[in-house]
Scaffold this active site. Structure first.
Site, short mmCIF file in Angstrom:
data_model
loop_
_atom_site.label_atom_id
_atom_site.label_comp_id
_atom_site.label_asym_id
_atom_site.label_seq_id
_atom_site.Cartn_x
_atom_site.Cartn_y
_atom_site.Cartn_z
N HIS A 93 0.81 -1.21 0.00
CA HIS A 93 0.00 0.00 0.00
C HIS A 93 0.84 1.26 0.00
CE1 HIS A 93 -3.41 -2.46 -0.03
NE2 HIS A 93 -4.26 -1.54 0.39
N ASP A 156 -6.54 4.61 9.97
CA ASP A 156 -7.94 4.78 9.54
C ASP A 156 -8.39 3.55 8.76
OD1 ASP A 156 -7.80 7.26 10.58
OD2 ASP A 156 -7.63 8.31 8.66
N GLU A 269 -10.26 13.46 14.92
CA GLU A 269 -9.71 13.68 13.57
C GLU A 269 -10.47 14.84 12.95
OE1 GLU A 269 -9.12 10.80 10.59
OE2 GLU A 269 -7.95 9.45 11.85
P1 FAD Z 1 4.11 -1.81 2.25
O1 FAD Z 1 3.66 -0.68 1.43
O2 FAD Z 1 4.10 -3.14 1.64
O3 FAD Z 1 5.59 -1.50 2.81
C1 FAD Z 1 5.93 -0.22 3.27
C2 FAD Z 1 7.42 -0.15 3.59
O4 FAD Z 1 7.69 -0.89 4.75
C3 FAD Z 1 8.32 -0.71 2.50
O5 FAD Z 1 9.55 -0.03 2.50
C4 FAD Z 1 8.52 -2.15 2.94
O6 FAD Z 1 9.71 -2.70 2.43
C5 FAD Z 1 8.55 -1.97 4.45
N1 FAD Z 1 8.03 -3.12 5.14
C6 FAD Z 1 6.86 -3.75 4.96
N2 FAD Z 1 6.74 -4.75 5.84
C7 FAD Z 1 7.87 -4.76 6.58
C8 FAD Z 1 8.35 -5.56 7.64
N3 FAD Z 1 7.64 -6.58 8.12
N4 FAD Z 1 9.56 -5.27 8.16
C9 FAD Z 1 10.31 -4.25 7.68
N5 FAD Z 1 9.91 -3.47 6.68
C10 FAD Z 1 8.69 -3.72 6.14
N6 FAD Z 1 -0.97 5.27 7.25
C11 FAD Z 1 -1.27 5.73 8.47
O7 FAD Z 1 -0.37 5.95 9.29
N7 FAD Z 1 -2.56 5.96 8.85
C12 FAD Z 1 -3.59 5.70 8.02
O8 FAD Z 1 -4.74 5.91 8.40
C13 FAD Z 1 -3.32 5.20 6.72
N8 FAD Z 1 -4.31 4.90 5.86
C14 FAD Z 1 -4.00 4.40 4.63
C15 FAD Z 1 -5.04 4.08 3.77
C16 FAD Z 1 -4.78 3.54 2.53
C17 FAD Z 1 -5.91 3.19 1.61
C18 FAD Z 1 -3.43 3.39 2.11
C19 FAD Z 1 -3.12 2.87 0.74
C20 FAD Z 1 -2.39 3.73 2.95
C21 FAD Z 1 -2.67 4.24 4.23
N9 FAD Z 1 -1.66 4.55 5.12
C22 FAD Z 1 -1.96 5.02 6.37
C23 FAD Z 1 -0.27 4.44 4.72
C24 FAD Z 1 0.34 3.13 5.17
O9 FAD Z 1 0.76 3.24 6.51
C25 FAD Z 1 1.52 2.82 4.29
O10 FAD Z 1 1.04 2.58 3.00
C26 FAD Z 1 2.38 1.68 4.75
O11 FAD Z 1 3.33 1.50 3.75
C27 FAD Z 1 1.68 0.39 5.09
O12 FAD Z 1 1.29 -0.36 3.98
P2 FAD Z 1 1.70 -1.90 3.81
O13 FAD Z 1 1.49 -2.67 5.04
O14 FAD Z 1 1.03 -2.33 2.58
O15 FAD Z 1 3.29 -1.79 3.61
#
Ligand code: FAD
Length: 527
Positions: A93, A156, A269
């Protein structure tokens, strides 16, 4: 900087081969590859994309670890080459390729085990041990269903992984009171860049623990997190009130987030919206709750300004019909300066409240806007600069809306531990500003470029005005920009990278370090 990168077919085909050293291919029968390879080209294509839809970088392999040892095995494999990198992919994401590894190994953290487990911490205290690839929605339903308990700090949207948000921050309306998600974890299991598997906490290997929190995946792959639990409330009184003037909105929001816990709401919020009854995305229809409920436009006063503000509050309680809650909410709202007559409220279950953005996802999937590019920009802007930001950015640059929500609400710096890697503004009160842009399927590439350019304009404005601000979920490509981002903590960031991932194997998609430019090459900045 945001970028739109498209690899041509030939390049993509080359990257499908695993070529770690001087053109000598790794044995495809290597035990790690054999055991973990997803073995499906479609999956490799999926790992080349993310929610942002603007960066496409194909890995050589998309592996499916089921244990921390599998993760360590993949990291060790990469460390034996001179070029391979490893990216943990949570739920993909990110919006700028942060979870990608161009020609490297992507680890599908969703496949990681074991299952969640309750940990009793003495007395009535409890925590849950969670595999890092679990989604927050899975943590919520598991903890509430099996134990009637829940974590205190959320995002969220809950379709994000525990490891992904702990690598960034994890912010929502509970953070003013309980701190972000990175401040609500007591132990981590981590695989560092040399393949070592370590358990860390504030009292054991504490530097690694704090480095990894908000560490953008640079110092280790989180494989397990221990998250404290509290008894889950049954119900939530969910409230929205409308303001015509930013100074009144901000004064009330800041007052609410600095109240004693005993007098505070459980969630604060807020968002900016357009005074337009016909705008289905950024207008009045975004205000009533539950979403889509009937709203009478005759209630809108005639003399309101074009840009308005909606404060969103929630109070936990345990009964569907509770006069006490009515009375408490009335008292808590009484000092606020919102426009009387423009209040919206509903009682919903706790799980329903926390799952509210899941319903938005369903609608966006149905309309096609979940799959289109998302040029999002998240900022943390000090309260000393937020009024100027409102005047220039919300009221001028974004006066026509952005095709999605524009969040703006205050947080408290004292709830963030300075030992963590995440960068926040200096002032005690700062605002999360989230520009969550959705592009309609027929809008085309020009619309995406325009949105990216507008984001750049906003960033330039913040810099030129000398705001105390940070990009949240940052993406930069130059060392100078990263240095500015981490500012006084940049030296610490480089030193931690040297200590925990000296060959720069981990999380290459953040474009901070690379195998060709590992932390040792940053010697001058780090001294
Ligand atoms: P990814 O996007 O897959 O990874 C993000 C980063 O972390 C990359 O660099 C990856 O290599 C690294 N990573 C992933 N897993 C690990 C692990 N286990 N160990 C070490 N590194 C790792 N953020 C907020 O704070 N509050 C919100 O309300 C919020 N709402 C969102 C709503 C939507 C629809 C979206 C798309 C994003 C939102 N986000 C929010 C942002 C979100 O926190 C980031 O997108 C974050 O990257 C988490 O997504 P993911 O778990 O898919 O991680």
């Amino acid at each position: 900087m945001m970028m739109i990168a498209y690899l041509d077919r030939q390049q993509q085909q080359q990257q499908q081969r695993l070529v770690p050293d001087g053109g000598v291919e790794l044995d495809p029968d290597h035990s790690i590859l054999r055991a973990l390879d997803s073995d499906a080209t479609g999956d490799v294509d999926a790992a080349a994309r993310d929610f942002g839809g603007m960066v496409f970088l194909k890995p050589a392999r998309f592996l499916r670890p089921s244990t921390a040892d599998d993760v360590a095995g993949a990291v060790v494999l990469a460390s034996r080459s001179s070029r391979l990198t490893v990216a943990a992919r949570g739920n993909g994401h990110s919006v700028c390729g942060q979870a990608m590894a161009d020609g490297g190994i992507v680890l599908d953290m969703r496949t990681l085990g074991p299952t969640m487990e309750i940990v009793r911490c003495g007395g009535t205290a409890a925590a849950v041990d969670v595999p890092a690839g679990a989604l927050w929605t899975e943590v919520l339903s598991w903890a509430v269903r099996n134990h009637g308990m829940a974590p205190v700090s959320w995002t969220d949207y809950l379709g994000l992984t525990v490891g992904g948000t702990l690598s960034n921050g994890g912010i929502s309306g509970q953070a003013f009171r309980h701190g972000p998600q990175v401040a609500n974890v007591t132990e981590l299991e981590v695989v560092t860049g040399d393949g070592e598997r370590l358990v860390c906490s504030p009292s054991s290997a504490s530097d690694l623990f704090f480095a990894v929190l908000g560490g953008l995946g640079q110092f280790g792959v989180i494989t397990r997190a221990r998250i404290p639990l509290v008894p889950a409330p049954k119900m939530v009184r969910w409230i929205r009130v409308v303001y015509g003037a930013f100074d009144e909105y901000a004064r009330d929001a800041e007052w609410l987030v600095t109240r004693d816990d005993s007098a505070a709401f459980d969630y604060v919020e807020g968002f900016v919206f357009r005074n337009d009854a016909s705008d289905p995305v950024s207008g009045w229809s975004s205000v009533p709750i539950p979403a889509g409920s009937a709203f009478d436009p005759a209630r809108i006063p005639a003399d309101l300004s074009p840009i308005l503000y909606c404060l969103e509050l929630a109070l936990h309680h345990d009964h569907i019909q509770d006069d006490n809650v009515d009375e408490r909410v009335k008292e808590m709202l009484r000092p606020l300066r919102y426009l009387r007559g423009l209040e919206f409220a509903a009682d919903v279950s706790y799980v329903e409240f926390l799952s509210r953005v899941g319903r938005v996802e369903e609608e966006a999937r149905a309309s096609g806007t979940w799959a289109t590019p998302h040029p999002w920009l998240n900022l943390l802007v000090s309260s000393s600069d937020i009024a100027d930001f409102d005047r220039t950015v919300f009221k001028r640059v974004l006066s026509r809306g952005i095709g999605g929500p524009m969040l703006v609400y205050p947080l408290r710096r004292s709830k963030w531990d300075e030992r963590m890697s995440v960068a926040v503004p200096d002032g005690e009160l700062f605002y999360l500003v989230a520009l969550l842009r959705f592009v309609t399927p027929h809008a085309g590439e020009a619309a995406v470029k325009e949105a990216v350019a507008q984001n750049q304009e906003i960033l330039r404005h913040c810099r030129n005005k000398g705001y105390d601000f940070k990009v949240y979920i940052p993406h930069y490509e130059s060392e100078a920009d990263w240095g500015r981002h981490f500012d006084g903590d940049w030296t610490r960031f480089i030193e931690r990278k040297r200590r925990y991932d000296p060959m720069a194997i981990l999380s290459p998609g953040q474009t901070i370090f690379s195998r060709a430019r590992p932390p040792a090459a940053f010697a001058a900045s780090a001294s």
